[in-house]
Design a protein around this motif. Structure first.
Motif, mmCIF file in Angstrom:
data_model
loop_
_atom_site.group_PDB
_atom_site.id
_atom_site.type_symbol
_atom_site.label_atom_id
_atom_site.label_comp_id
_atom_site.label_asym_id
_atom_site.label_seq_id
_atom_site.Cartn_x
_atom_site.Cartn_y
_atom_site.Cartn_z
ATOM 1 N N LEU A 101 0.721 -1.261 0.107
ATOM 2 C CA LEU A 101 0.094 0.030 -0.203
ATOM 3 C C LEU A 101 0.818 1.278 -0.088
ATOM 4 N N ALA A 102 1.821 1.222 0.712
ATOM 5 C CA ALA A 102 2.891 2.296 0.704
ATOM 6 C C ALA A 102 3.459 2.352 -0.828
ATOM 7 N N ALA A 103 3.559 1.625 -1.503
ATOM 8 C CA ALA A 103 4.163 1.545 -2.838
ATOM 9 C C ALA A 103 3.144 2.136 -3.748
ATOM 10 N N GLU A 109 0.247 9.607 -5.569
ATOM 11 C CA GLU A 109 0.524 10.893 -5.423
ATOM 12 C C GLU A 109 1.675 11.394 -6.749
ATOM 13 N N ARG A 110 2.475 10.458 -6.953
ATOM 14 C CA ARG A 110 3.121 10.827 -8.348
ATOM 15 C C ARG A 110 2.200 10.947 -9.381
ATOM 16 N N LEU A 111 1.298 10.131 -9.477
ATOM 17 C CA LEU A 111 0.236 10.257 -10.829
ATOM 18 C C LEU A 111 -0.454 11.491 -10.798
ATOM 19 N N ALA A 112 -0.797 12.136 -9.587
ATOM 20 C CA ALA A 112 -1.457 13.419 -9.419
ATOM 21 C C ALA A 112 -0.650 14.478 -9.856
ATOM 22 N N LEU A 113 0.742 14.537 -9.708
ATOM 23 C CA LEU A 113 1.620 15.470 -10.259
ATOM 24 C C LEU A 113 1.655 15.068 -11.590
ATOM 25 N N ILE A 114 1.761 13.958 -12.449
ATOM 26 C CA ILE A 114 2.071 13.850 -13.942
ATOM 27 C C ILE A 114 0.694 14.224 -14.461
ATOM 28 N N HIS A 115 -0.519 14.000 -13.906
ATOM 29 C CA HIS A 115 -1.758 14.534 -14.589
ATOM 30 C C HIS A 115 -1.860 16.030 -14.613
ATOM 31 N N ALA A 116 -1.607 16.657 -13.362
ATOM 32 C CA ALA A 116 -1.486 18.067 -13.275
ATOM 33 C C ALA A 116 -0.562 18.631 -14.581
ATOM 34 N N ASP A 117 0.680 18.160 -14.452
ATOM 35 C CA ASP A 117 1.575 18.434 -15.355
ATOM 36 C C ASP A 117 0.979 18.257 -16.849
ATOM 37 N N ARG A 118 0.413 17.461 -17.124
ATOM 38 C CA ARG A 118 -0.043 17.033 -18.493
ATOM 39 C C ARG A 118 -1.398 17.960 -18.905
ATOM 40 N N SER A 119 -1.964 18.383 -17.957
ATOM 41 C CA SER A 119 -3.337 19.079 -18.013
ATOM 42 C C SER A 119 -2.550 20.662 -18.340
ATOM 43 N N ARG A 120 -1.510 21.174 -17.560
ATOM 44 C CA ARG A 120 -0.841 22.271 -17.861
ATOM 45 C C ARG A 120 -0.395 22.502 -19.242
ATOM 46 N N GLU A 153 6.863 9.077 -18.365
ATOM 47 C CA GLU A 153 6.924 9.233 -16.900
ATOM 48 C C GLU A 153 5.881 8.429 -16.235
ATOM 49 N N GLY A 154 4.462 8.577 -17.045
ATOM 50 C CA GLY A 154 3.307 7.859 -16.508
ATOM 51 C C GLY A 154 3.649 6.496 -16.380
ATOM 52 N N VAL A 155 4.036 6.044 -17.277
ATOM 53 C CA VAL A 155 4.599 4.577 -17.764
ATOM 54 C C VAL A 155 5.426 4.066 -16.660
ATOM 55 N N CYS A 156 6.392 4.683 -16.532
ATOM 56 C CA CYS A 156 7.546 4.386 -15.597
ATOM 57 C C CYS A 156 7.216 4.513 -14.118
ATOM 58 N N ASN A 157 6.009 5.442 -13.810
ATOM 59 C CA ASN A 157 5.377 5.643 -12.496
ATOM 60 C C ASN A 157 4.668 4.037 -12.266
ATOM 61 N N PHE A 158 3.928 3.913 -13.316
ATOM 62 C CA PHE A 158 3.105 2.463 -13.195
ATOM 63 C C PHE A 158 3.873 1.322 -13.000
ATOM 64 N N LEU A 159 5.073 1.422 -13.702
ATOM 65 C CA LEU A 159 6.137 0.063 -13.907
ATOM 66 C C LEU A 159 6.727 -0.049 -12.414
ATOM 67 N N THR A 160 7.136 1.068 -11.815
ATOM 68 C CA THR A 160 7.719 1.040 -10.696
ATOM 69 C C THR A 160 6.892 0.577 -9.241
ATOM 70 N N ALA A 161 5.716 1.005 -9.483
ATOM 71 C CA ALA A 161 4.821 0.406 -8.381
ATOM 72 C C ALA A 161 4.474 -1.015 -8.795
#
Length: 226
Positions: A101-103, A109-120, A153-161
């Motif tokens: 769950l920590a992972a 949390e990282r996904l939220a930042l990625i989505h915010a950056d994508r929207s920008r 970055e989104g793909v790497c975030n998914f793969l890491t988790a």
């Protein structure tokens, strides 16, 4: 992934039932998991749309219906039951479910930042296009490059988790049990997270309910709680 489901379905019972060749079956499950992980990483890095496509349709030949009948999309109960098949054991200093769950929280949390950056980026690109319909080719190329980097970055975030939960926290037999329980669907990260959160919540509720009885002690129980 379909090949993993079919082959692990033969090997997992031999591990769980401690068959004479259980050790060999466990080694095969470990090898199969490594193959799946390598395939996911390579495929996702080569084609960022490969992962979404994998999650949108059931795996062929892995369901319980006929070949012509697509199973209904699973609900929360499906993912919660699948999470229970991981059978995480609280033997370490920190239970595996907490590590998983920590992972997943870090992924979220990282996904939220990625989505915010994508929207920008998309808003800036739209504004630039509106201000100058023809625009500067270099500027358009810059937006495309930034969006591509954001998607990667989104793909790497998914793969890491995914690698942490299923290749570090979970054992090969636990991973196989989970994926078999999910079949014919491949779980998205929110499905993995939702199932584990529900499992942790149920465990916490059960522990809280058992605490008063345990603290009362045997004498209190014999006296009817008086």
């Amino acid at each position: 992934m379909a090949a993993f489901i079919l082959e692990s379905g033969r090997a997992l019972p031999r591990v769980q039932q401690r068959a004479p060749d259980a050790a060999a079956a466990a080694e095969r499950l470990a090898a199969l998991r490594s193959e799946v992980a390598a395939q996911m990483v390579l495929t996702a890095l080569q084609d960022g749309a490969a992962l979404p496509r994998l999650l949108l349709a059931p795996l062929p030949g892995c369901g319980f219906g006929t070949a012509r009948m697509e199973p209904p999309a699973p609900g929360d109960a499906h993912w919660q039951w699948a999470a229970a098949q991981l059978a995480f054991e609280p033997v370490q200093a920190r239970p595996p479910i907490e590590l998983a769950l920590a992972a997943l929280e870090a992924w979220e949390e990282r996904l939220a930042l990625i989505h915010a950056d994508r929207s920008r980026l998309m808003a800036e690109a739209a504004a630039a296009a509106a201000a100058s319909p023809r625009g500067a080719p270099a500027r358009r190329a810059g937006f495309v490059a930034e969006l591509d980097a954001n998607l990667r970055e989104g793909v790497c975030n998914f793969l890491t988790a995914w690698l942490v939960v299923f290749c570090s926290v979970a054992r090969p037999d636990q991973f196989a049990a989970y994926m078999l329980a999910c079949a014919p669907w491949v779980p998205s990260m929110p499905c993995v997270q939702g199932g584990l959160r529900a499992l942790a919540g149920n465990a916490a509720a059960a522990a809280a309910a058992a605490a008063p009885a345990a603290s009362a002690g045997p004498e209190s129980s014999m006296l009817g709680g008086a």
